[in-house]
Design an enzyme around this catalytic site. Structure first.
Site, short mmCIF file in Angstrom:
data_model
loop_
_atom_site.label_atom_id
_atom_site.label_comp_id
_atom_site.label_asym_id
_atom_site.label_seq_id
_atom_site.Cartn_x
_atom_site.Cartn_y
_atom_site.Cartn_z
N TYR A 110 48.05 -7.79 -31.33
CA TYR A 110 47.34 -7.69 -32.60
C TYR A 110 46.52 -6.40 -32.69
CZ TYR A 110 43.93 -8.28 -36.28
OH TYR A 110 43.16 -8.07 -37.38
N GLU B 163 40.71 -14.92 -42.85
CA GLU B 163 39.27 -14.88 -42.55
C GLU B 163 38.59 -15.89 -43.46
OE1 GLU B 163 38.42 -10.71 -42.98
OE2 GLU B 163 40.01 -10.18 -41.56
N PHE C 28 33.59 -10.43 -33.14
CA PHE C 28 33.08 -9.66 -34.26
C PHE C 28 32.29 -10.51 -35.25
CE2 PHE C 28 37.65 -10.69 -34.94
CZ PHE C 28 37.46 -11.75 -35.82
N ARG D 21 -8.47 -19.80 -42.00
CA ARG D 21 -8.62 -20.64 -40.82
C ARG D 21 -7.33 -20.78 -40.02
NH1 ARG D 21 -9.60 -26.80 -41.38
NH2 ARG D 21 -9.98 -26.19 -43.54
N ASN E 139 35.92 -2.82 -36.24
CA ASN E 139 35.47 -4.15 -35.82
C ASN E 139 34.15 -3.99 -35.07
OD1 ASN E 139 38.29 -6.34 -35.03
ND2 ASN E 139 37.32 -5.84 -36.94
N TYR F 46 -7.43 -22.49 -45.61
CA TYR F 46 -6.34 -22.34 -44.65
C TYR F 46 -5.87 -20.89 -44.49
CZ TYR F 46 -5.49 -27.43 -44.55
OH TYR F 46 -5.60 -28.79 -44.39
N HIS G 234 39.91 0.60 -45.47
CA HIS G 234 38.76 -0.28 -45.32
C HIS G 234 37.44 0.37 -45.73
CE1 HIS G 234 41.63 -2.76 -43.33
NE2 HIS G 234 40.75 -3.58 -42.79
#
Length: 501
Positions: A58, A415, A331, A285, A200, A282, A88
């Site tokens: 791959y 994905e 990844f 405090r 990646n 608060y 990409h």
């Protein structure tokens, strides 16, 4: 500590403190000899594997994502990797801060130096060339799903290696081809898997996270200091910060916060004087509990990031000594997506409690004039800065919504669960930008309130800060253009180093 002139990539693990020092010292980066050997060993193995093996691997001899079943011939392997980077490279939106780009280059070089990615030595060296010569590829803040790594922003980051894309250099924008020509460099000819190794990875998420940690810790220190100043302005009590209270509920951040406040307030006439009131609200405090919890959250995020930035997060992972090329999911950004969302919630809470302290100071309580101005009614004083603080605190509640809750299927179903960690990381900067406004407004109010306590003196540390701050922003006698004072206070915060020893 001595200035760090050069840091050797591959000489050891990166830490938050080390990275901050590398940035602060503007250190150069070099590749250690050990890292060089590891990188070359892995590359040699992968070349041999490609020559001898007819089984598809791959990303090495196949397409990507849902195209993983498409076999690629040996003569097309370089084209495959270059096409990957080009196709990409679609990060979109606003260019990211140059510090984030520097961190991306540093983190990617470090990850590749571990010798499990199959890249060429010269590819890593070119990444370091960009870093050392302050060449910053143009990367945008949106486009990553934080799942198959930060594909889109990392593609934009590394386009210039092959003569594509754009960079910023000496304040000007150049094409990738132009910057290579300026330095006399040839484009990198990507070998099998190299494009995938570059794209990646979680370096965009991680870089944004580290930048947010650096800015976030500065704000934590600011809010400790300004919270102590507000306590003085409000004539608050010191008992909630005593160590005995913290030790019976000893969360580390709570214990630390109590100690910090006692240090800041040491020597104060205001804190020592007898109080007619037995309790504070608060927002005063419970500062040790709230600020402390934020610190504990930040420490946890730091621990997770230390694991992440010292990990191999590309795919497939090459194990030359085991004769393995394994396709997995390192990844995926889920581990850091979750903690970035956690960090966003925690940082938001600093603004939440700060705005409440600001509101308490303008109510006309404990001898302070309403809206912290001598003639309320004729003057509105500090009425509207609280509005502004409330506005950005409310917006931060929106940004604090966890991005990691979402997932949209991508790559034709391959994905099918993504982390959205890039969104978790980048929205931290929006939260931090808003917190800077809140911090400035609390400082303005606290300083005004302390001046109404004169002739009593606050602690020496606070008096020193008051002296410096009053050089930039004066006491408000009558209504002024508050926008200008907020801007001056923001500028003061940008240039004032908060040190509490």
């Amino acid at each position: 500590m001595n200035k760090l002139e050069t840091y050797e990539i591959g000489s050891g693990q990166l830490t938050y403190d080390l990275i901050e020092k590398i940035l602060k010292d503007n250190s150069r980066l070099s590749l250690s000899e050990e890292a060089r050997k590891k990188i070359q060993h892995c590359r040699d193995f992968l070349d041999k594997k490609t020559d001898e093996n007819t089984v598809p691997v791959y990303g090495v001899t196949t397409g990507f994502g849902s195209l993983c079943n498409k076999h690629i011939s040996r003569q097309d392997l370089t084209i495959l990797q270059e096409n990957l980077v080009k196709s990409h490279s679609c990060s979109i939106g606003t260019p990211v801060d140059k510090t984030v780009v520097k961190l991306m280059l540093l983190l990617k070089a470090h990850a590749l130096s571990m010798g499990f990615s199959g890249v060429q030595v010269k590819t890593v060296e070119r990444i370091l060339d960009f870093y050392n010569n302050e060449i910053y590829p143009v990367v945008y803040d949106r486009g990553s799903l934080g799942a198959s790594g930060d594909l889109a922003p990392l593609a934009n980051l590394f386009l210039p290696l092959i003569g594509e894309g754009e960079v910023m250099f000496e304040g000007k924008r150049f094409s990738g081809r132009q910057i290579l020509d300026i330095f006399g460099w040839e484009p990198i000819t990507l070998q099998s898997k190299e494009g995938l190794a570059l794209l990646n990875g979680t370096q965009f998420m991680s870089a944004n996270g580290i930048k947010a940690l650096i800015d976030g810790w500065h704000l934590v220190n600011c809010f400790d200091l300004f919270g102590a100043m507000s306590l003085e302005a409000f004539d608050g009590r010191i008992e909630p910060f005593w160590d005995c209270i913290q030790q019976v509920r000893p969360h580390p951040g709570q214990v630390e916060t109590g100690k910090v406040f006692r240090k800041i307030l040491e020597g104060s006439e205001i804190i020592r004087r007898e109080k007619p009131h037995v309790q504070d609200p608060y927002s005063f405090r419970c500062i040790p509990q709230v600020h402390g919890a934020v610190k504990d959250a930040m420490h946890h995020v730091t621990e997770v990031l230390h694991i992440e930035i010292n990990s191999v997060t590309d795919n497939p992972t090459v194990f030359p000594d085991e004769d393995l090329v394994v396709s997995g999911g390192n990844f995926h950004g889920e581990p850091i997506a979750l903690v970035f969302d956690y960090m966003g919630v925690a940082l938001h809470e600093l603004g939440n409690i700060s705005e409440r302290r600001v509101a308490q100071l303008i109510l006309g309580l404990r001898g302070l004039p309403e809206f912290l101005v001598a003639k309320p009614g004729l003057n509105s004083g500090f009425m509207i800065p609280q509005y502004a603080a409330a506005s950005v605190v409310s917006q931060n509640k929106m940004y604090a919504w966890p991005a990691s809750c979402d997932s949209i299927v991508s790559s034709n179903g391959q994905e099918d669960l993504v982390s959205m960690g890039a969104n978790s990381a980048t929205k931290l900067h929006k939260i931090i930008d808003n917190l800077k406004f809140v911090a400035a407004i609390e400082l303005m109010n606290a300083a005004q309130g302390i001046d109404f306590r004169r002739p009593l003196k606050s602690a020496p540390l606070i008096e020193e800060i008051m002296k410096e701050y009053r050089k930039a922003v004066p006491f408000v006698e009558d209504d002024v253009v508050m926008e200008e004072y907020i801007k001056k206070t923001m500028d003061f915060l940008d240039h004032f180093d908060i040190v509490i020893e």
